[in-house]
Design a protein around this motif. Structure first.
Motif, PDB file in Angstrom:
ATOM      1  N   ARG A 239      43.875  24.835  42.618  1.00 17.15           N
ATOM      2  CA  ARG A 239      42.901  24.860  41.525  1.00 17.15           C
ATOM      3  C   ARG A 239      43.507  25.759  40.440  1.00 17.15           C
ATOM      4  O   ARG A 239      43.605  26.968  40.606  1.00 17.15           O
ATOM      5  N   GLN A 243      45.349  26.287  33.735  1.00 17.53           N
ATOM      6  CA  GLN A 243      44.755  25.147  33.033  1.00 17.53           C
ATOM      7  C   GLN A 243      43.376  25.508  32.473  1.00 17.53           C
ATOM      8  O   GLN A 243      43.048  25.157  31.337  1.00 17.53           O
ATOM      9  N   ALA A 244      42.573  26.200  33.268  1.00 13.63           N
ATOM     10  CA  ALA A 244      41.258  26.611  32.803  1.00 13.63           C
ATOM     11  C   ALA A 244      41.390  27.560  31.609  1.00 13.63           C
ATOM     12  O   ALA A 244      40.677  27.427  30.609  1.00 13.63           O
ATOM     13  N   HIS A 315      37.940  22.763  35.540  1.00 12.70           N
ATOM     14  CA  HIS A 315      39.120  22.794  36.400  1.00 12.70           C
ATOM     15  C   HIS A 315      38.828  23.383  37.776  1.00 12.70           C
ATOM     16  O   HIS A 315      39.742  23.845  38.477  1.00 12.70           O
TER      17      HIS A 315
END
Length: 423
Positions: A239, A243-244, A315
């Motif tokens: 996870r 990206q988040a 995300h």
């Protein structure tokens, strides 16, 4: 009492020992040494001047390191002990009979900037460059503190009638010292309040009697957490916190502008991940939002918080948001600024006076200004220009030391006049 040379020596000593927010141990102790030789009626130090709740305070290990550094540099250990927990700063009180209570705020902290060391830089050439490598007085707060001492000297020798309180405020650079100082109790009876800044791109000899155009500000840190995985073998098991973070950054800059005034957002410090072949499980953003008014700042903050949460959810990550320093908007009062302008016009070395100018940035003196204004008092943020070879917050910033004398004369003259002719 001090001579001009004594004040220059003080300024240079403070310049040699810059300390960042909530770590101003040497600075506070040095000022205590100076002020204990003055005919003050009261001197309040550290926890005696601040509300208990503060923002942006470093951890105990870092505070202990800076406290030891201050003592090693010559700071009195008994004073440093009084500042435990980073409760830095002080308030000096001079009572001279019946009359108004006037407050003056000067800030004392420095910045995490490595100071220039070439021969063109006067502090390096003259031997008072920063001894705390990686930190420097790159915004003039060493001069501000010196002016505060000089104003006390001038008022002590004058026929001023009233009470003077000088607030030596910590932690302005991360806009977190003004609020606890405003709520510390010593400002409650102040009827007229003045705050000082040197420079601000105004030359030596120019005075801005009442600065306006403050942007309300809010700092934040967002920590994203996900789950790591092998980026080549099993990326689907991760996870991705980066990206988040990246999604959040992109969307922060897309917050709609507002028809009621200027707004700002900045993701100033970001990071995350551990290696190129690992899906990153941690990432962070240190950022800020600003607005032309406190309401516009809150508008930006509301959108920013929604965006941070949504980016994490998109995300499959989590985010924790911690607030840092903040400051409201503010305006100088024309009546008080008018008196400053009149006094400046009679001050040697002043050849240009502006009634007002926009700061275009943020300053937590607005907390103290607002505190006084909410109680029916008047406040003005005053700029005394100084020729500085480098811009504020740059390695080559320096202060034209003639500015110190001009500022002392302008502020002490204004305070004396308020004692005679309260608005």
């Amino acid at each position: 009492m001090s001579t001009t040379d004594d004040l220059i020596d003080l300024r240079r000593d403070l310049h040699r020992h810059p300390e960042p927010a909530w770590r101003e141990f040497y600075t506070t102790a040095r000022l205590v040494d100076e002020l204990e030789t003055r005919p003050l009626d009261e001197l309040y130090v550290g926890p005696e001047v601040l509300a208990e709740e503060r923002r942006g305070v470093p951890d105990d290990d870092e505070l202990d390191d800076w406290a030891r550094r201050a003592v090693d540099a010559g700071a009195r250990e008994d004073v440093v002990d009084r500042l435990a927990g980073g409760y830095t700063g002080l308030v000096a009180v001079l009572r001279r009979g019946e009359g108004p209570t006037v407050g003056l705020r000067v800030d004392i902290d420095a910045l995490p900037i490595t100071e220039a060391d070439d021969g063109d830089h006067e502090p390096a050439r003259e031997g008072f460059r920063s001894e705390n490598e990686g930190f420097m007085h790159a915004c003039g707060h060493d001069a501000h503190a010196t002016v505060g001492v000089g104003v006390i000297d001038a008022i002590a020798e004058s026929d001023f009638s009233g009470t003077l309180k000088v607030f030596f405020q910590p932690s302005e650079e991360i806009v977190s010292g003004g609020e606890p100082m405003a709520e510390g109790g010593h400002l409650d009876d102040v009827e007229y309040f003045l705050a000082l800044h040197v420079g601000l791109d105004h030359p030596t000899g120019e005075v801005v009697a009442g600065v306006d155009g403050f942007l309300a500000q809010q700092h934040f840190r967002a920590d994203f957490s996900g789950a790591s995985a092998h980026a080549g073998g099993h990326p689907e098991r991760g996870r991705n916190a980066v990206q988040a973070m990246a999604t959040a950054i992109q969307n922060l800059y897309s917050i709609p502008r507002h028809d009621e005034g200027a707004t700002r957002v900045n993701a100033g410090l970001v990071g995350g991940g551990t290696a190129s072949n690992i899906v990153p499980e941690d990432a962070f953003i240190e950022g800020e939002v600003r607005g032309e008014t406190t309401e516009l700042r809150d508008y930006m903050d509301d959108h920013a918080q929604r965006i941070l949460q949504s980016a994490a959810e998109m995300h499959d990550c989590e985010v924790e948001v911690e607030y840092g320093g903040r400051a409201p908007g503010g305006e100088s009062d024309d009546e008080l600024a008018g008196i400053v302008a009149e006094v400046a016009g009679e001050t040697a070395g002043v050849d240009s006076i502006l009634d007002s100018d926009d700061l275009g940035g943020s300053e937590d003196a607005t907390y103290l200004m607002q505190h006084v204004q909410d109680r029916g008092g008047l406040a003005s943020f005053v700029c005394v220009g100084t020729d500085h070879p480098g811009g504020h917050h740059s390695p080559t910033f320096d202060v034209d030391e003639e500015t110190i004398r001009i500022a002392i004369d302008v502020f002490s003259g204004t305070i004396e006049r308020l004692g005679r002719e309260a608005v």
